[in-house]
Structures are given as C-alpha cells and as structure tokens.
Write a protein that holds these residues in place. Structure first.
Motif, PDB file in Angstrom:
ATOM      1  N   LEU B 256       9.436  50.359  -4.807  1.00  0.00           N
ATOM      2  CA  LEU B 256       9.913  48.950  -5.407  1.00  0.00           C
ATOM      3  C   LEU B 256       9.178  47.995  -4.686  1.00  0.00           C
ATOM      4  O   LEU B 256       8.679  46.955  -5.135  1.00  0.00           O
ATOM      5  CB  LEU B 256      11.234  48.780  -5.356  1.00  0.00           C
ATOM      6  N   GLY B 257       9.106  47.810  -3.380  1.00  0.00           N
ATOM      7  CA  GLY B 257       8.424  46.873  -2.574  1.00  0.00           C
ATOM      8  C   GLY B 257       7.073  46.798  -2.874  1.00  0.00           C
ATOM      9  O   GLY B 257       6.703  45.530  -3.343  1.00  0.00           O
ATOM     10  N   GLU B 258       6.239  47.947  -3.033  1.00  0.00           N
ATOM     11  CA  GLU B 258       4.702  47.780  -3.519  1.00  0.00           C
ATOM     12  C   GLU B 258       4.588  47.079  -4.974  1.00  0.00           C
ATOM     13  O   GLU B 258       4.085  46.302  -5.040  1.00  0.00           O
ATOM     14  CB  GLU B 258       4.310  49.140  -3.506  1.00  0.00           C
ATOM     15  N   LEU B 259       5.767  47.537  -5.868  1.00  0.00           N
ATOM     16  CA  LEU B 259       5.479  47.209  -7.120  1.00  0.00           C
ATOM     17  C   LEU B 259       5.761  45.627  -7.162  1.00  0.00           C
ATOM     18  O   LEU B 259       4.982  44.743  -7.648  1.00  0.00           O
ATOM     19  CB  LEU B 259       6.832  47.651  -7.814  1.00  0.00           C
ATOM     20  N   ALA B 260       6.667  45.024  -6.257  1.00  0.00           N
ATOM     21  CA  ALA B 260       6.919  43.551  -6.148  1.00  0.00           C
ATOM     22  C   ALA B 260       5.663  42.866  -5.455  1.00  0.00           C
ATOM     23  O   ALA B 260       5.212  41.947  -5.986  1.00  0.00           O
ATOM     24  CB  ALA B 260       8.189  43.346  -5.377  1.00  0.00           C
ATOM     25  N   ARG B 261       5.043  43.526  -4.597  1.00  0.00           N
ATOM     26  CA  ARG B 261       4.124  42.842  -4.024  1.00  0.00           C
ATOM     27  C   ARG B 261       2.850  42.823  -5.060  1.00  0.00           C
ATOM     28  O   ARG B 261       1.988  41.795  -4.956  1.00  0.00           O
ATOM     29  CB  ARG B 261       3.542  43.974  -2.902  1.00  0.00           C
ATOM     30  N   ARG B 262       2.757  43.753  -5.974  1.00  0.00           N
ATOM     31  CA  ARG B 262       1.804  43.720  -6.926  1.00  0.00           C
ATOM     32  C   ARG B 262       2.007  42.627  -7.967  1.00  0.00           C
ATOM     33  O   ARG B 262       1.303  42.656  -9.084  1.00  0.00           O
ATOM     34  CB  ARG B 262       1.199  44.985  -7.489  1.00  0.00           C
ATOM     35  N   GLY B 263       3.237  42.177  -7.772  1.00  0.00           N
ATOM     36  CA  GLY B 263       3.920  41.274  -9.126  1.00  0.00           C
ATOM     37  C   GLY B 263       4.054  41.806 -10.133  1.00  0.00           C
ATOM     38  O   GLY B 263       3.984  41.458 -11.373  1.00  0.00           O
ATOM     39  N   LEU B 264       4.492  43.078 -10.203  1.00  0.00           N
ATOM     40  CA  LEU B 264       4.850  43.757 -11.505  1.00  0.00           C
ATOM     41  C   LEU B 264       6.459  43.835 -11.450  1.00  0.00           C
ATOM     42  O   LEU B 264       7.087  44.048 -10.647  1.00  0.00           O
ATOM     43  CB  LEU B 264       4.381  45.351 -11.226  1.00  0.00           C
ATOM     44  N   ALA B 265       6.872  43.630 -12.751  1.00  0.00           N
ATOM     45  CA  ALA B 265       8.433  43.594 -12.792  1.00  0.00           C
ATOM     46  C   ALA B 265       8.850  44.784 -13.088  1.00  0.00           C
ATOM     47  O   ALA B 265       8.480  45.762 -13.621  1.00  0.00           O
ATOM     48  CB  ALA B 265       8.738  42.656 -14.130  1.00  0.00           C
ATOM     49  N   VAL B 266      10.157  44.911 -12.566  1.00  0.00           N
ATOM     50  CA  VAL B 266      10.931  46.377 -12.879  1.00  0.00           C
ATOM     51  C   VAL B 266      12.084  45.833 -14.086  1.00  0.00           C
ATOM     52  O   VAL B 266      12.924  44.870 -13.168  1.00  0.00           O
ATOM     53  CB  VAL B 266      11.518  46.751 -11.646  1.00  0.00           C
ATOM     54  N   PRO B 267      12.298  46.386 -14.882  1.00  0.00           N
ATOM     55  CA  PRO B 267      11.555  47.252 -15.714  1.00  0.00           C
ATOM     56  C   PRO B 267      10.454  46.867 -16.533  1.00  0.00           C
ATOM     57  O   PRO B 267       9.833  47.492 -17.082  1.00  0.00           O
ATOM     58  CB  PRO B 267      12.746  48.220 -16.248  1.00  0.00           C
ATOM     59  N   GLY B 268      10.343  45.357 -16.528  1.00  0.00           N
ATOM     60  CA  GLY B 268       9.397  44.853 -17.649  1.00  0.00           C
ATOM     61  C   GLY B 268       7.909  45.581 -17.541  1.00  0.00           C
ATOM     62  O   GLY B 268       7.674  45.892 -18.537  1.00  0.00           O
ATOM     63  N   ASP B 269       7.420  45.759 -16.333  1.00  0.00           N
ATOM     64  CA  ASP B 269       6.103  46.346 -16.284  1.00  0.00           C
ATOM     65  C   ASP B 269       6.168  47.840 -16.116  1.00  0.00           C
ATOM     66  O   ASP B 269       5.548  48.456 -16.731  1.00  0.00           O
ATOM     67  CB  ASP B 269       5.216  45.752 -15.171  1.00  0.00           C
ATOM     68  N   VAL B 270       7.127  47.985 -15.035  1.00  0.00           N
ATOM     69  CA  VAL B 270       7.260  49.535 -14.726  1.00  0.00           C
ATOM     70  C   VAL B 270       8.696  49.860 -14.738  1.00  0.00           C
ATOM     71  O   VAL B 270       9.372  49.148 -14.053  1.00  0.00           O
ATOM     72  CB  VAL B 270       6.471  49.896 -13.325  1.00  0.00           C
ATOM     73  N   SER B 271       9.110  51.025 -15.394  1.00  0.00           N
ATOM     74  CA  SER B 271      10.518  51.574 -15.058  1.00  0.00           C
ATOM     75  C   SER B 271      10.321  52.653 -13.902  1.00  0.00           C
ATOM     76  O   SER B 271       9.485  53.223 -13.504  1.00  0.00           O
ATOM     77  CB  SER B 271      11.049  52.153 -16.474  1.00  0.00           C
ATOM     78  N   VAL B 272      11.634  52.242 -13.212  1.00  0.00           N
ATOM     79  CA  VAL B 272      11.689  53.355 -12.040  1.00  0.00           C
ATOM     80  C   VAL B 272      13.149  53.998 -12.314  1.00  0.00           C
ATOM     81  O   VAL B 272      14.128  53.480 -12.325  1.00  0.00           O
ATOM     82  CB  VAL B 272      11.844  52.576 -10.593  1.00  0.00           C
ATOM     83  N   VAL B 273      13.099  55.257 -12.209  1.00  0.00           N
ATOM     84  CA  VAL B 273      14.193  56.324 -12.290  1.00  0.00           C
ATOM     85  C   VAL B 273      14.209  56.908 -10.914  1.00  0.00           C
ATOM     86  O   VAL B 273      13.390  57.784 -10.543  1.00  0.00           O
ATOM     87  CB  VAL B 273      14.111  57.197 -13.591  1.00  0.00           C
ATOM     88  N   SER B 274      15.502  56.955 -10.255  1.00  0.00           N
ATOM     89  CA  SER B 274      15.657  57.876  -9.037  1.00  0.00           C
ATOM     90  C   SER B 274      16.329  59.100  -9.348  1.00  0.00           C
ATOM     91  O   SER B 274      17.315  59.097 -10.124  1.00  0.00           O
ATOM     92  CB  SER B 274      16.225  56.964  -8.019  1.00  0.00           C
ATOM     93  N   MET B 275      16.004  60.068  -8.931  1.00  0.00           N
ATOM     94  CA  MET B 275      16.616  61.203  -9.012  1.00  0.00           C
ATOM     95  C   MET B 275      17.739  61.813  -7.803  1.00  0.00           C
ATOM     96  O   MET B 275      17.362  61.345  -6.756  1.00  0.00           O
ATOM     97  CB  MET B 275      15.625  62.502  -8.763  1.00  0.00           C
ATOM     98  N   VAL B 276      18.816  62.523  -8.128  1.00  0.00           N
ATOM     99  CA  VAL B 276      19.597  62.850  -7.117  1.00  0.00           C
ATOM    100  C   VAL B 276      20.009  61.854  -6.401  1.00  0.00           C
ATOM    101  O   VAL B 276      20.027  61.906  -4.870  1.00  0.00           O
ATOM    102  CB  VAL B 276      19.269  63.926  -6.198  1.00  0.00           C
ATOM    103  N   THR B 277      20.419  60.623  -6.871  1.00  0.00           N
ATOM    104  CA  THR B 277      20.933  59.377  -5.837  1.00  0.00           C
ATOM    105  C   THR B 277      22.183  58.954  -6.066  1.00  0.00           C
ATOM    106  O   THR B 277      22.596  59.098  -7.277  1.00  0.00           O
ATOM    107  CB  THR B 277      19.813  58.454  -6.289  1.00  0.00           C
ATOM    108  N   SER B 278      22.814  58.559  -5.211  1.00  0.00           N
ATOM    109  CA  SER B 278      24.264  58.084  -5.169  1.00  0.00           C
ATOM    110  C   SER B 278      24.109  56.633  -5.818  1.00  0.00           C
ATOM    111  O   SER B 278      23.235  55.826  -5.630  1.00  0.00           O
ATOM    112  CB  SER B 278      24.732  58.167  -3.946  1.00  0.00           C
ATOM    113  N   PRO B 279      25.445  56.281  -6.491  1.00  0.00           N
ATOM    114  CA  PRO B 279      25.486  55.141  -7.022  1.00  0.00           C
ATOM    115  C   PRO B 279      25.386  54.075  -5.973  1.00  0.00           C
ATOM    116  O   PRO B 279      24.696  52.921  -6.175  1.00  0.00           O
ATOM    117  CB  PRO B 279      26.962  55.144  -7.598  1.00  0.00           C
ATOM    118  N   GLN B 280      25.985  54.329  -4.944  1.00  0.00           N
ATOM    119  CA  GLN B 280      25.865  53.374  -3.744  1.00  0.00           C
ATOM    120  C   GLN B 280      24.589  53.072  -3.162  1.00  0.00           C
ATOM    121  O   GLN B 280      24.190  51.698  -3.214  1.00  0.00           O
ATOM    122  CB  GLN B 280      26.520  53.891  -2.606  1.00  0.00           C
ATOM    123  N   VAL B 281      23.570  54.055  -3.324  1.00  0.00           N
ATOM    124  CA  VAL B 281      22.240  53.868  -2.926  1.00  0.00           C
ATOM    125  C   VAL B 281      21.464  52.852  -4.150  1.00  0.00           C
ATOM    126  O   VAL B 281      20.958  52.118  -4.012  1.00  0.00           O
ATOM    127  CB  VAL B 281      21.528  54.912  -2.524  1.00  0.00           C
TER     128      VAL B 281
END
Lengths: 355, 355
Positions: B256-281
DNA sequence: ACCGATTGTCGAAGCGCTTCGACTAAGCGT
DNA sequence: ACGCTTAGTCGAAGCGCTTCGACAATCGGT
C-alpha cells in the motif's frame, strides 16, 4: 510410567527417601542421592503432577489470566508471556495462560477453587477488577500487571508511564519541537478511568509544562478513522503543530494516512512518535515509527518472580514495581521544518536506547 | 474447602454415591441426587482437581501448544483461542495455553510426561513437527491446527486454502480484473516447505488457469520493505497489473505504501485483497482492506470437539477438516481502471510518501 | 411364583506422592 | 563419660477423589 515405588525399589531405599531427594525437604547423603538419581535416570522417571499436587497441596501451576479481546495480542503481550513462562519454568513451575478477563469471573472461580493455581498473574487489569476479589476470597496469591484504583496490599508490576512520556517528550523537544500534540485513547476510555490513558495524560501535561510548553491532548477513537479525525482536530486547534505523540496504536496508522493525504511529509513536516509500541508494529509503517518500546519480557520475568516470592514466603509483604519503555528512534521523528529533507531513515539524531 | 466427605455426611450418603452423582458413572435415584446436589450447594462444594485427576488418571486439562513468536498474535489466533476455550469449558475441561513451539520440546515432554494433559492442540504446525513425535510417544491424544507433511493417522483442522484462494480470485475476476499478481511469503519460507505458502501458491495457479489467466506469483519478505520490493517487481514483470492478492500480512502495508508513493489509487488503479486477515488489521489500512477473514473461532471450537472425541472414545478414528476463509469486501477492491472514481474511501491517491 | 437382569447404594482399596514421627548413628560441649 | 543436637533414613498415615465388587431391592417375563 515409572512411579516412585519403582525408583525406590531399584535404588534400594524407601519411597520417602526418594521423595526427599526430589524435594530437598530433608538432608540426604551424597551416596544415597546418587543411587536415587541414577535409578531415576535409568527408569526415565517423571513425578506425577497430580499425585504430587494432591499430597503437597501445591500444584506448581501459575495462572496467567489474559483476556483475549478480538483485536489480537501485540508483540508486547507475547514478549511478556514468554518472559513469564521462562521465569516460571526456571523455577520448576508451569505457567498456564487462561483467556480470562474481568468478564469471565466464573471460569476463574472454577479454576481457583479447584485448587489448581498456586498463584495468578492478572493482565489487562481494570481499575476495579472483579478477578482480584475472587482470588483474594479464595486466598490465591496474585500479582497485577497494571494497577487497580486501590493498590493497597496488592503487588504489581507496570509500565512507568510518567517516565515514558517524559522521555518521549524530551526526545521531541530536544529535536526542536515546541508544538507537540498528544493523541490519547478515546474519550470513553478516559472517562471510564482507564489507567494508562489517565496516567499518560497527566504525565504529558507535566512534561510539557516542565519545558514551558502548552500541553495539547486529543482523545481519539481506537481506529484508523479515529486517528484521521484526531489529526484534523489537532490541526484545527494547533495549525503550527510539528509533532504528534500517540498512545493509540490503531490511531497511529490513521494519523499517518491523514498526514499523507494532506501532503505532509514524515518527519519533514510532522514528526510522529508512538507510545508502548512493539518494534514489529513500528516497522509496519513507512517510514518506520520512532517509538517507546515496552519492556515486555522483563516485565514478565519480574512478575513471576514476585509471585513466587509471595507463594513460598507468604508474609504479607508486597512489591510494587515500575519499568519505563525505552525510546527507539526510527524514521518518523526528526527536527521540525525540514520538509523534503530528513525523510526516510535519515539521521534523526540517534539516541542510545534498547532493551 | 469442603470435601466430598463433608457433602456425603451432610446428605446422609456415602462418598461413592456423591462421586457417582458427579460423574454419572452409575445410576442414582432422583431423590438421592437431589439431596446430594443441595448438600453441595449449601457447602459451596468444588471438587479438588488434583485428587480427581489422581484417582481418575484424567486431568481434564487440554493443552493448547501455541508458539509465541516476537511478532505477536493476530486476531485470527486470539479468535481461535477463545473459540477453543469456550468449547473446552462447555465440556467441563480447562484449556491451558502453553507457549510451546517446535523448539521447546523439553518443556512439552515435562508437561506431558507428568500426565498433566489429557490431550493437546498444536498450533503453528511445522511440516515435520517434533511435538507430534513427543506426544505420540507419550500417547497423548492430539489434534493439529494446520498440517504436517504426512498426516496419516493424525487428526487436524485447517483453513481450506484452495477454496479461499479460489474465492479471492473469483472476486477479482468478477470485478473485471485479468492481470492479478499473488504476493506470497518469502522464498525462504516457501523453500522451507511452509504449508500455507505452498498450498496457496498451487491454488492460485489452479484458480487463475481456470479462468484462462496467467498466474504470476511473487515471493516477498515478511515486512513492509518486502512488500514494497514485491510491488516493484510485480510492475516490472506485469506493467498492466490491476490487482494484488497478498498472503503476507506484513507485506501488505508495504504494498500500500509503495502504491501511494507511485501515485496509484486503491482501488482505482490497483485493487488489493489480503488473505487470512483479521477485520481488525484490515481496518488499519486506508482504505480498509478487502480481505479473506479466517474462521478463527469456529476452527477453535471444532478442534476442541475433535480432540475430546479422541480422548473419550479412543478408537483410532481420525478426523480431518477444512474451513474456508470468507470474503469481506471493504474499500480496497473495485473494478479496474476507474482511477479517481472507484469505491472505497474515495481519493486516496495523491501524495507521494504516504504511510 | 421363580429367575435373571437392572437399579441404586455402600464400603474399601487404591491413585502416586508428601510429610510426620520415630529411630539410629554420629558429633558436640563440658 | 554424659546428655543433646544434628544428619540420614524408614514406615505409615494421609491428600480427596474414583472405581470395583458386593449386596439388597425391584422388575419384567414366563
């Protein structure tokens, strides 16, 4: 499973002698001891915990009462646990963790009144914690991790919040910051009397005043959104702010996000220091967070040692101990007003520190 | 402390009768049972766990062997623990957690050979886990959370990684993504044969192929920096990528940090899905992460139930069960190529140097 | 009306250990 | 030489419970 009988027979002594070798409750000659020990080794003997517990009225089990809330355990907590477990093990005790919070008093009562616990360590202590009453009533020795409102007659170990806040503020002031805002836990948490929130609040006021600075505190909800809101509020109330000290691990990420959204660099425009944060979490952020690292493992060891002292010398003596968090400078703090420059892992005036 | 003697005397029956009331090992008349129960209540009787354990050769304690690494416990793990503890408690057992990993076999041997554990649940199972051998040797029933390389004769519960990956991929494909990169754990972890990394890798290949897509996987170190590097590599190898599926909770933040650094929007430019992740995180990120939430609590309950089945009907029967993670859509996934517009928290895109 | 099974209860024998009292053999001061 | 403490060991009595065998009473079934 070899029993003590077997060992005694094999060593040519009585069972009581074997027992004395094991417990040291009476003197045993070198010769006999050697015979017994080698018999044990040959038979791969292990004393039966239940039998021993029944006869001696000591389970050699310490309970670590650790509420498991949904949000998981930080590295601080796990360090505490491993520190405590190691200390217990070294003393021949077992440390068993039980996910028992201020809510599940019944389960605690079951555990304790079945005489399963020689003593207990309470984590996440509330100001008025019912677990304390239960344990006292059943006369189970206990040590608090944290503090109740009234600690008379209670032993505890806790973080030295005063010192920790002071060190954090000093770090920022030494870097040249004048306008520092403290982001605490939520208003509800504070109103509810949560100790760390109160203590750090007071310590912050004291530390800032000590430097002749104005102490601005903002209460943030424990979430990323809370952090974002808190930062906005901070800028409304102190447009010239150059540093944020955050108590609230969840909010920190919101603060960083909001800072980025506003196009502000960390630490070039704003320095961020996180309190009571584990190195692992600190490294999650970009740049990695300068933080006050809690002495988890040491806290655990000391807690166990204190508890054991209570158990086998149950004078009413009590022990109360505070340990400060130590400053670890990473990339999120630096001199104020150097936007564009000091970013990243830059030379943020290294400070000696580490556990 | 009232004993069973006291209860028996007070109820006017023999101790064995009281015992039978408690254990149900023999039929007892309603009348007698009532007398006994009320005597117990009046005396506030609680059976002594040690005595009971000694006589019955059953401790009614289940061990949850949970390595505590420095990085803390995720919400997934704590949910597992609470689920397991609740199930154990409901069955009249105590669940004790012991911070015992594949390393501390000695401590485990001590615990087990002292006959303290009626059974054990192993978390963070390694492909070749020495704890399994120790427990088998001492014939302590066990259930794995996760899987060893060879699971013959072993009961386990685990996450259904195949299904989970497939659901995640389907979600992205359905949104219109074609170029999806999978960020797995580190090469070392994979080489070391870490089950989840291997299984998800294979499942990813299968799922992508099923959609006629090219499966691109990148192994990232478990850190924010690892995530940043992985994203860079991903763009090198697939400049047209529009979605990232990440196994690696630490790396996600770097991504996410690198995406932001490159000026790319989430999820506009790139979608990110995380596996086995708790709601809190998941909520820590901005925007909050669409993630596959692990069935922690259910897993815990099932594991305990399975273990109990082993314990009190020790036929050699084994049980192996898989549960999938469930998709929770939050702000980090959306249709591809809608930069600026997309769902989620809105314009999260400007600003180099965020997080 | 008689048999075998079932129901309901009791007494006693442990489970494997600790610990108390008793005893023997030294070792001490006087 | 005298009693006296101390070191070293043993036997036996539990710790509080479960469980086995025994026994009386009740219950169909035939």
């Amino acid at each position: 499973m070899a029993t003590m009988q077997d060992v005694a027979r094999r060593a040519g002594v009585s069972v009581s002698t074997v027992s004395y070798v094991l417990t040291g409750a009476r003197p045993i000659s070198q010769a006999t001891r050697a015979k017994v020990l080698s018999a044990m080794a040959e038979l791969d003997y292990q004393p039966n915990a239940m039998a021993r517990g029944l006869a001696s009225r000591r389970s050699r089990i310490l309970g670590l009462l650790m509420p498991m809330d949904e949000r998981g355990l930080g590295a601080t907590e796990t360090a505490f646990v491993t520190g405590a477990a190691a200390a217990a093990s070294a003393a021949g005790y077992h440390l068993v963790l039980s996910p028992i919070g201020a809510g599940e008093v019944d389960e605690l009562r079951r555990l304790a009144s079945q005489r399963m616990l020689d003593g207990a360590l309470l984590m996440e202590v509330q100001l008025d914690d019912p677990r304390v009453d239960v344990l006292r009533e059943l006369s189970v020795p206990l040590v608090l991790i944290g503090r109740t409102a009234d600690t008379t007659g209670l032993s505890y170990v806790d973080i030295d919040f005063d010192r920790t806040v002071r060190d954090a503020v000093d770090h920022l002031v030494r870097l040249g910051h004048r306008r520092i805002v403290y982001v605490n836990h939520s208003p509800a948490t504070i109103a509810h009397g949560y100790g760390p929130a109160l203590r750090t609040r007071d310590a912050f006021v004291a530390a800032m005043s000590g430097h002749g600075l104005d102490p601005l505190m903002i209460a943030a909800e424990d979430s990323a959104a809370g952090g974002r809101d808190a930062l906005s509020e901070a800028f409304d109330r102190a447009p010239d702010l150059s540093a944020v000290l955050a108590m609230n691990e969840s909010a920190v990420f919101g603060i960083l996000g909001e800072l980025a959204r506003r196009g502000l660099a960390v630490p070039g425009d704003v320095s961020v220091v996180s309190m009571v944060t584990s190195p692992q979490v600190a490294e999650l952020a970009t740049p990695a967070l300068t933080a006050m690292t809690s002495p988890g493992s040491a806290l655990g060891r000391i807690a166990v040692e204190t508890l054991l002292r209570h158990i086998d010398a149950d004078s009413g003596e009590i022990y109360q101990q505070l340990l400060p968090c130590v400053l670890e400078v990473r990339g999120s703090s630096g001199p104020p007003g150097t936007a564009g420059g000091a970013a990243g892992d830059g030379p943020a005036r290294p400070t000696p520190g580490r556990t």
